[in-house]
Design a protein around this motif. Structure first.
Motif, mmCIF file in Angstrom:
data_model
loop_
_atom_site.group_PDB
_atom_site.id
_atom_site.type_symbol
_atom_site.label_atom_id
_atom_site.label_comp_id
_atom_site.label_asym_id
_atom_site.label_seq_id
_atom_site.Cartn_x
_atom_site.Cartn_y
_atom_site.Cartn_z
ATOM 1 N N THR A 26 0.866 -1.177 0.000
ATOM 2 C CA THR A 26 0.000 0.000 0.000
ATOM 3 C C THR A 26 0.903 1.227 0.000
ATOM 4 O O THR A 26 2.025 1.198 0.502
ATOM 5 C CB THR A 26 -0.936 0.034 1.218
ATOM 6 O OG1 THR A 26 -0.155 0.051 2.415
ATOM 7 C CG2 THR A 26 -1.854 -1.171 1.229
ATOM 8 N N MET A 27 0.408 2.321 -0.560
ATOM 9 C CA MET A 27 1.231 3.514 -0.708
ATOM 10 C C MET A 27 0.441 4.780 -0.391
ATOM 11 O O MET A 27 -0.701 4.927 -0.836
ATOM 12 C CB MET A 27 1.782 3.604 -2.130
ATOM 13 C CG MET A 27 2.729 4.762 -2.368
ATOM 14 S SD MET A 27 3.410 4.730 -4.047
ATOM 15 C CE MET A 27 1.987 5.290 -4.990
ATOM 16 N N VAL A 28 1.034 5.672 0.371
ATOM 17 C CA VAL A 28 0.472 6.996 0.623
ATOM 18 C C VAL A 28 1.285 7.989 -0.198
ATOM 19 O O VAL A 28 2.522 8.003 -0.141
ATOM 20 C CB VAL A 28 0.534 7.359 2.116
ATOM 21 C CG1 VAL A 28 0.176 8.832 2.325
ATOM 22 C CG2 VAL A 28 -0.413 6.470 2.918
ATOM 23 N N PHE A 29 0.582 8.816 -0.982
ATOM 24 C CA PHE A 29 1.247 9.783 -1.857
ATOM 25 C C PHE A 29 1.012 11.203 -1.373
ATOM 26 O O PHE A 29 -0.120 11.598 -1.081
ATOM 27 C CB PHE A 29 0.719 9.637 -3.288
ATOM 28 C CG PHE A 29 1.251 10.687 -4.225
ATOM 29 C CD1 PHE A 29 2.557 10.621 -4.674
ATOM 30 C CD2 PHE A 29 0.453 11.741 -4.639
ATOM 31 C CE1 PHE A 29 3.065 11.595 -5.530
ATOM 32 C CE2 PHE A 29 0.934 12.714 -5.492
ATOM 33 C CZ PHE A 29 2.245 12.647 -5.938
ATOM 34 N N LEU A 30 2.097 11.995 -1.314
ATOM 35 C CA LEU A 30 2.031 13.402 -0.915
ATOM 36 C C LEU A 30 2.418 14.269 -2.107
ATOM 37 O O LEU A 30 3.550 14.188 -2.606
ATOM 38 C CB LEU A 30 3.001 13.668 0.242
ATOM 39 C CG LEU A 30 2.841 12.802 1.489
ATOM 40 C CD1 LEU A 30 3.949 13.116 2.497
ATOM 41 C CD2 LEU A 30 1.468 12.996 2.122
ATOM 42 N N HIS A 31 1.480 15.096 -2.573
ATOM 43 C CA HIS A 31 1.739 15.926 -3.754
ATOM 44 C C HIS A 31 2.616 17.136 -3.405
ATOM 45 O O HIS A 31 2.923 17.412 -2.246
ATOM 46 C CB HIS A 31 0.420 16.379 -4.390
ATOM 47 C CG HIS A 31 -0.401 17.300 -3.537
ATOM 48 N ND1 HIS A 31 -0.054 18.605 -3.285
ATOM 49 C CD2 HIS A 31 -1.580 17.107 -2.876
ATOM 50 C CE1 HIS A 31 -0.970 19.184 -2.528
ATOM 51 N NE2 HIS A 31 -1.912 18.291 -2.254
ATOM 52 N N GLY A 32 3.003 17.873 -4.427
ATOM 53 C CA GLY A 32 3.873 19.026 -4.258
ATOM 54 C C GLY A 32 3.123 20.319 -3.993
ATOM 55 O O GLY A 32 1.885 20.362 -3.957
ATOM 56 N N PHE A 33 3.896 21.401 -3.843
ATOM 57 C CA PHE A 33 3.333 22.724 -3.577
ATOM 58 C C PHE A 33 2.479 23.207 -4.743
ATOM 59 O O PHE A 33 2.815 23.018 -5.908
ATOM 60 C CB PHE A 33 4.456 23.741 -3.326
ATOM 61 C CG PHE A 33 3.958 25.157 -3.344
ATOM 62 C CD1 PHE A 33 3.299 25.668 -2.245
ATOM 63 C CD2 PHE A 33 4.113 25.951 -4.472
ATOM 64 C CE1 PHE A 33 2.804 26.965 -2.268
ATOM 65 C CE2 PHE A 33 3.636 27.239 -4.501
ATOM 66 C CZ PHE A 33 2.973 27.749 -3.393
#
Length: 256
Positions: A26-33
């Motif tokens: 499973t993966m949690v993704f954090l987007h950019g500014f």
């Protein structure tokens, strides 16, 4: 391949794309500014095709969340961001299934700092980091120092970062898509910005010593938004015995 589902959790617009059960990871993704998770709809299916379940959300102050709450760029600072990442990791975590934390640009910096300080860090099986905002030629140390001081008095004061969109990608069409995307914006709060840059500084100074997770770090040599050289320096200093540095020769901030 599962079908994406958009739901509201707290103040964060989220996207869950489900793989075949049980997933390989499973993966949690954090987007950019300045951006939002729907910019990555071309990428998430590639993970689900590999049977990796993806969980992502629009961070506070950005995307649909920022527009809905009319708080563009106001993130609440690192304490709030860290709690949001913790919540996301707990939702994504499944018994016996590896858990990956993936961050791009600003999200990459947040992921690295979380690996150092976050309460769920011990449950992260691997880090995937692309073009992290560890340093940039566009922001000098004096500006960061002044901004940090002002953020203690006016934490939610918003300012326009004046993003130069031509450096997002070498593909003019991608730059045009970015410019015309109604969910992108250039605004940040003083506390949001100062916490990210202070966090990057803490990782580079000594925090990296605690990053022993398997890590894949990638950066384009032509990136003029964030620093390729700083990513390379960090990679060389990381104590992890399972690490990869992918060099994207000539590419800008994004790989397209």
């Amino acid at each position: 391949m599962g079908k994406g589902e958009s739901v509201w959790i707290g103040e964060k617009d989220t996207e869950t794309i489900t793989a075949v059960q049980p997933p390989l990871a499973t993966m949690v993704f954090l987007h950019g500014f300045g951006e939002h998770i729907n910019r990555y709809n071309h990428m998430f299916p590639r993970f689900t095709q590999a049977n990796i379940e993806v969980y992502a959300y629009d961070q506070r102050g950005f995307g649909k969340t920022g527009l809905k709450n009319q708080n563009l760029g106001i993130t609440g600072g690192w304490k709030v961001i860290k709690e949001d990442i913790t919540d996301a990791l707990k939702v994504a975590k499944q018994p016996g299934v590896p858990l990956i934390l993936f961050g791009h640009s600003m999200g990459g910096t947040l992921a690295l700092r979380y690996a150092v300080e976050g309460s769920e860090s011990k449950n992260i099986s691997a880090l995937l980091i692309t073009s992290p905002l560890l340093s940039t030629d566009r922001v000098n140390d004096s500006a960061v120092t002044i901004g940090t001081g002002l953020s203690k008095v006016l934490p939610n004061l918003q300012f326009n970062t004046k993003i130069d969109i031509k450096y997002v990608s070498r593909d003019p069409n991608e730059c045009l898509k970015y410019a015309n995307d109604p969910y992108n914006h250039p605004y940040w709060s003083l506390k949001g910005a100062s916490d990210v840059f202070r966090g990057a500084k803490s990782v580079l100074k000594s925090g990296y010593e605690k990053i022993t997770h398997p890590i894949y770090l990638a950066h384009g040599t032509g990136d003029q938004v964030t620093s390729f050289d700083t990513s390379k320096e960090l990679y060389e200093r990381l104590p992890s015995t399972d690490k990869t540095f992918r060099v994207w020769t000539g590419l800008f901030h994004e790989s397209k």
